[in-house]
Design a protein around this motif. Structure first.
Motif, PDB file in Angstrom:
ATOM      1  N   HIS A 116     180.618  29.636 125.854  1.00 53.94           N
ATOM      2  CA  HIS A 116     180.532  29.679 127.306  1.00 53.94           C
ATOM      3  C   HIS A 116     180.370  31.131 127.741  1.00 53.94           C
ATOM      4  CE1 HIS A 116     181.353  25.483 128.075  1.00 53.94           C
ATOM      5  NE2 HIS A 116     182.445  25.516 127.322  1.00 53.94           N
ATOM      6  N   GLY A 117     179.928  31.298 128.994  1.00 52.59           N
ATOM      7  CA  GLY A 117     179.771  32.644 129.522  1.00 52.59           C
ATOM      8  C   GLY A 117     180.179  32.717 130.974  1.00 52.59           C
ATOM      9  N   ALA A 118     180.309  33.936 131.448  1.00 52.92           N
ATOM     10  CA  ALA A 118     180.658  34.211 132.840  1.00 52.92           C
ATOM     11  C   ALA A 118     179.847  35.422 133.281  1.00 52.92           C
ATOM     12  CB  ALA A 118     182.156  34.495 132.959  1.00 52.92           C
ATOM     13  N   PRO A 119     179.793  35.693 134.572  1.00 51.41           N
ATOM     14  CA  PRO A 119     179.059  36.881 135.024  1.00 51.41           C
ATOM     15  C   PRO A 119     179.599  38.195 134.458  1.00 51.41           C
ATOM     16  CG  PRO A 119     179.405  35.375 136.856  1.00 51.41           C
ATOM     17  CD  PRO A 119     180.213  34.850 135.716  1.00 51.41           C
ATOM     18  N   THR A 120     180.779  38.128 133.840  1.00 46.18           N
ATOM     19  CA  THR A 120     181.371  39.342 133.259  1.00 46.18           C
ATOM     20  C   THR A 120     181.232  39.422 131.746  1.00 46.18           C
ATOM     21  OG1 THR A 120     183.496  38.179 133.283  1.00 46.18           O
ATOM     22  CG2 THR A 120     183.034  39.694 135.116  1.00 46.18           C
ATOM     23  N   GLY A 121     180.687  38.385 131.099  1.00 46.94           N
ATOM     24  CA  GLY A 121     180.525  38.450 129.653  1.00 46.94           C
ATOM     25  C   GLY A 121     180.541  37.092 128.987  1.00 46.94           C
ATOM     26  N   VAL A 122     180.764  37.083 127.675  1.00 50.89           N
ATOM     27  CA  VAL A 122     180.758  35.857 126.883  1.00 50.89           C
ATOM     28  C   VAL A 122     182.184  35.535 126.450  1.00 50.89           C
ATOM     29  CG1 VAL A 122     180.316  37.047 124.661  1.00 50.89           C
ATOM     30  CG2 VAL A 122     179.641  34.656 124.944  1.00 50.89           C
ATOM     31  N   VAL A 123     182.502  34.227 126.433  1.00 52.26           N
ATOM     32  CA  VAL A 123     183.843  33.797 126.047  1.00 52.26           C
ATOM     33  C   VAL A 123     183.998  33.903 124.530  1.00 52.26           C
ATOM     34  CG1 VAL A 123     185.450  31.849 125.973  1.00 52.26           C
ATOM     35  CG2 VAL A 123     184.070  32.261 128.029  1.00 52.26           C
ATOM     36  N   VAL A 124     185.072  34.554 124.099  1.00 51.93           N
ATOM     37  CA  VAL A 124     185.463  34.606 122.692  1.00 51.93           C
ATOM     38  C   VAL A 124     186.939  34.225 122.627  1.00 51.93           C
ATOM     39  CG1 VAL A 124     185.691  36.016 120.617  1.00 51.93           C
ATOM     40  CG2 VAL A 124     183.741  36.364 122.144  1.00 51.93           C
ATOM     41  N   ASP A 125     187.191  32.971 122.303  1.00 44.79           N
ATOM     42  CA  ASP A 125     188.549  32.439 122.209  1.00 44.79           C
ATOM     43  C   ASP A 125     189.329  32.633 123.512  1.00 44.79           C
ATOM     44  OD1 ASP A 125     190.724  31.156 121.157  1.00 44.79           O
ATOM     45  OD2 ASP A 125     191.428  32.874 119.999  1.00 44.79           O
ATOM     46  N   GLN A 126     188.783  32.122 124.594  1.00 46.07           N
ATOM     47  CA  GLN A 126     189.408  32.100 125.919  1.00 46.07           C
ATOM     48  C   GLN A 126     189.571  33.494 126.533  1.00 46.07           C
ATOM     49  OE1 GLN A 126     192.729  29.342 126.348  1.00 46.07           O
ATOM     50  NE2 GLN A 126     192.181  28.363 124.410  1.00 46.07           N
ATOM     51  N   LYS A 127     188.953  34.485 125.943  1.00 45.28           N
ATOM     52  CA  LYS A 127     188.895  35.813 126.530  1.00 45.28           C
ATOM     53  C   LYS A 127     187.439  36.177 126.746  1.00 45.28           C
ATOM     54  CE  LYS A 127     193.107  37.286 124.119  1.00 45.28           C
ATOM     55  NZ  LYS A 127     193.673  38.244 123.132  1.00 45.28           N
ATOM     56  N   ILE A 128     187.189  37.102 127.640  1.00 46.36           N
ATOM     57  CA  ILE A 128     185.823  37.538 127.916  1.00 46.36           C
ATOM     58  C   ILE A 128     185.506  38.801 127.128  1.00 46.36           C
ATOM     59  CG2 ILE A 128     184.256  38.437 129.681  1.00 46.36           C
ATOM     60  CD1 ILE A 128     184.691  35.486 129.971  1.00 46.36           C
ATOM     61  N   LEU A 129     184.432  38.743 126.356  1.00 48.23           N
ATOM     62  CA  LEU A 129     183.895  39.939 125.700  1.00 48.23           C
ATOM     63  C   LEU A 129     182.812  40.495 126.612  1.00 48.23           C
ATOM     64  CD1 LEU A 129     183.587  41.852 123.253  1.00 48.23           C
ATOM     65  CD2 LEU A 129     181.953  40.194 122.299  1.00 48.23           C
ATOM     66  N   PRO A 130     183.058  41.624 127.283  1.00 51.46           N
ATOM     67  CA  PRO A 130     182.086  42.138 128.246  1.00 51.46           C
ATOM     68  C   PRO A 130     180.937  42.874 127.572  1.00 51.46           C
ATOM     69  CG  PRO A 130     184.053  43.491 128.254  1.00 51.46           C
ATOM     70  CD  PRO A 130     184.313  42.374 127.281  1.00 51.46           C
ATOM     71  N   PRO A 131     179.827  43.030 128.284  1.00 51.84           N
ATOM     72  CA  PRO A 131     178.666  43.716 127.700  1.00 51.84           C
ATOM     73  C   PRO A 131     178.979  45.113 127.187  1.00 51.84           C
ATOM     74  CG  PRO A 131     178.021  42.573 129.698  1.00 51.84           C
ATOM     75  CD  PRO A 131     179.514  42.457 129.608  1.00 51.84           C
ATOM     76  N   GLY A 132     179.805  45.859 127.916  1.00 46.28           N
ATOM     77  CA  GLY A 132     180.102  47.223 127.495  1.00 46.28           C
ATOM     78  C   GLY A 132     180.801  47.295 126.158  1.00 46.28           C
ATOM     79  N   ILE A 133     181.724  46.367 125.914  1.00 48.91           N
ATOM     80  CA  ILE A 133     182.452  46.368 124.639  1.00 48.91           C
ATOM     81  C   ILE A 133     181.523  45.959 123.501  1.00 48.91           C
ATOM     82  CG2 ILE A 133     184.352  45.351 123.358  1.00 48.91           C
ATOM     83  CD1 ILE A 133     185.217  47.292 125.526  1.00 48.91           C
ATOM     84  N   LEU A 134     180.709  44.917 123.714  1.00 42.52           N
ATOM     85  CA  LEU A 134     179.765  44.534 122.664  1.00 42.52           C
ATOM     86  C   LEU A 134     178.784  45.670 122.400  1.00 42.52           C
ATOM     87  CD1 LEU A 134     178.664  42.535 120.645  1.00 42.52           C
ATOM     88  CD2 LEU A 134     177.312  41.493 122.477  1.00 42.52           C
ATOM     89  N   GLY A 135     178.334  46.325 123.451  1.00 39.77           N
ATOM     90  CA  GLY A 135     177.441  47.462 123.259  1.00 39.77           C
ATOM     91  C   GLY A 135     178.070  48.552 122.423  1.00 39.77           C
ATOM     92  N   GLU A 136     179.346  48.842 122.649  1.00 45.86           N
ATOM     93  CA  GLU A 136     180.028  49.880 121.869  1.00 45.86           C
ATOM     94  C   GLU A 136     180.211  49.435 120.420  1.00 45.86           C
ATOM     95  OE1 GLU A 136     181.602  53.602 121.203  1.00 45.86           O
ATOM     96  OE2 GLU A 136     180.482  52.808 122.911  1.00 45.86           O
ATOM     97  N   ILE A 137     180.508  48.144 120.204  1.00 49.38           N
ATOM     98  CA  ILE A 137     180.610  47.630 118.833  1.00 49.38           C
ATOM     99  C   ILE A 137     179.299  47.840 118.090  1.00 49.38           C
ATOM    100  CG2 ILE A 137     180.769  45.491 117.487  1.00 49.38           C
ATOM    101  CD1 ILE A 137     182.844  44.511 119.524  1.00 49.38           C
ATOM    102  N   LEU A 138     178.186  47.509 118.736  1.00 48.09           N
ATOM    103  CA  LEU A 138     176.881  47.674 118.086  1.00 48.09           C
ATOM    104  C   LEU A 138     176.542  49.140 117.874  1.00 48.09           C
ATOM    105  CD1 LEU A 138     174.799  44.936 119.961  1.00 48.09           C
ATOM    106  CD2 LEU A 138     175.894  44.776 117.718  1.00 48.09           C
TER     107      LEU A 138
END
Length: 257
Positions: A116-138
């Motif tokens: 699932h997703g939200a305007p703030t990011g993608v759901v990862v185990d009932q928490k939101i992973l935001p674009p900025g964090i995924l970008g930093e991981i990559l």
């Protein structure tokens, strides 16, 4: 040594150096992570759709030449499945897996989320992973190497501005202001994942796969009467664009063969 003998030696040396690499295929040394980020349907009830997608996307990646040793899968309920090496969906675990994998598979990165997703990011185990964090991981793991990111989730277009880099391709299931479809309790896959899986066997490479997936999603939504259309988004960086045709998928067998 005569000319014929020297020529034979050159051929032998060329085969010794290039034969194994060519035989392995262009994705043999790519790191890959595939994540099922939730197990709930849009109704709140249980759904296997995201884990079904995770499992079968892994199968397609292996078919096109990704090495199983360089691939990690994540599920919110790993204990429910028997997939080898299946780990708990968690941003820190995903980061650690990419650290490990990119150290031994340095040629490229593939990251796939189904959730699932939200305007703030993608759901990862009932928490939101935001674009900025995924970008930093990559940035910290994949860095400047060729990277393909696929995010199957509502509102997933929000990731493109943050993830867009010259060395990346980003394909999302929806515009930043639109939902995607097919996350019901009885759905085998979300529509987008279903289109990814059905289109992959005929695709030549990732750009052609992206085009086929977008057309497939549009046709499916029209058929099912889903509105407004999700409009999957695609970004291909200028550095990566001319390289992607070199990362060709295996030629599909002839129909009826």
């Amino acid at each position: 040594m005569g000319r014929a003998g020297f020529a034979g030696l050159l051929v032998a040396l060329t085969l010794a150096w290039t034969g194994p690499a060519l035989a392995a295929g262009p994705f043999a040394n790519w790191a890959a992570v595939v994540v099922a980020g939730d197990w709930h349907a849009h109704s709140g009830g249980p759904s296997e759709a995201f884990d079904n997608a995770r499992h079968d996307v892994v199968g397609q990646l292996e078919r096109i030449g990704f090495d199983k040793a360089n691939l990690r899968q994540f599920s919110v309920r790993p204990e429910r499945y028997k997939d080898a090496g299946l780990a708990k969906s968690d941003p820190e675990g995903i980061y650690n897996a990419l650290v490990e994998l990119t150290a031994k598979a340095p040629d490229g990165c593939m990251v796939y989320f189904s959730s699932h997703g939200a305007p703030t990011g993608v759901v990862v185990d009932q928490k939101i992973l935001p674009p900025g964090i995924l970008g930093e991981i990559l940035n910290r793991t994949c860095g400047a190497r060729p990277t393909v990111v696929v995010i199957s989730a509502c509102f997933s277009g929000v990731f493109i501005p943050e993830l867009a880099q010259p060395n990346r391709m980003v394909l999302t299931a929806a515009r930043p202001d639109r939902t995607s479809f097919g996350c019901g309790e009885a759905d085998r896959y979300p529509y987008f994942d279903d289109c990814f899986l059905s289109s992959a066997p005929q695709a030549r490479d990732f750009p052609s796969l992206a085009g086929a997936v977008r057309a497939c999603v549009a046709a499916r939504e029209i058929k099912e009467g889903m509105t407004p259309p999700s409009e999957p988004q695609l970004f291909i960086g200028p550095q990566l664009r001319p390289m992607l045709p070199l990362y060709a998928f295996p030629t599909p067998p002839p129909k009826g063969g």
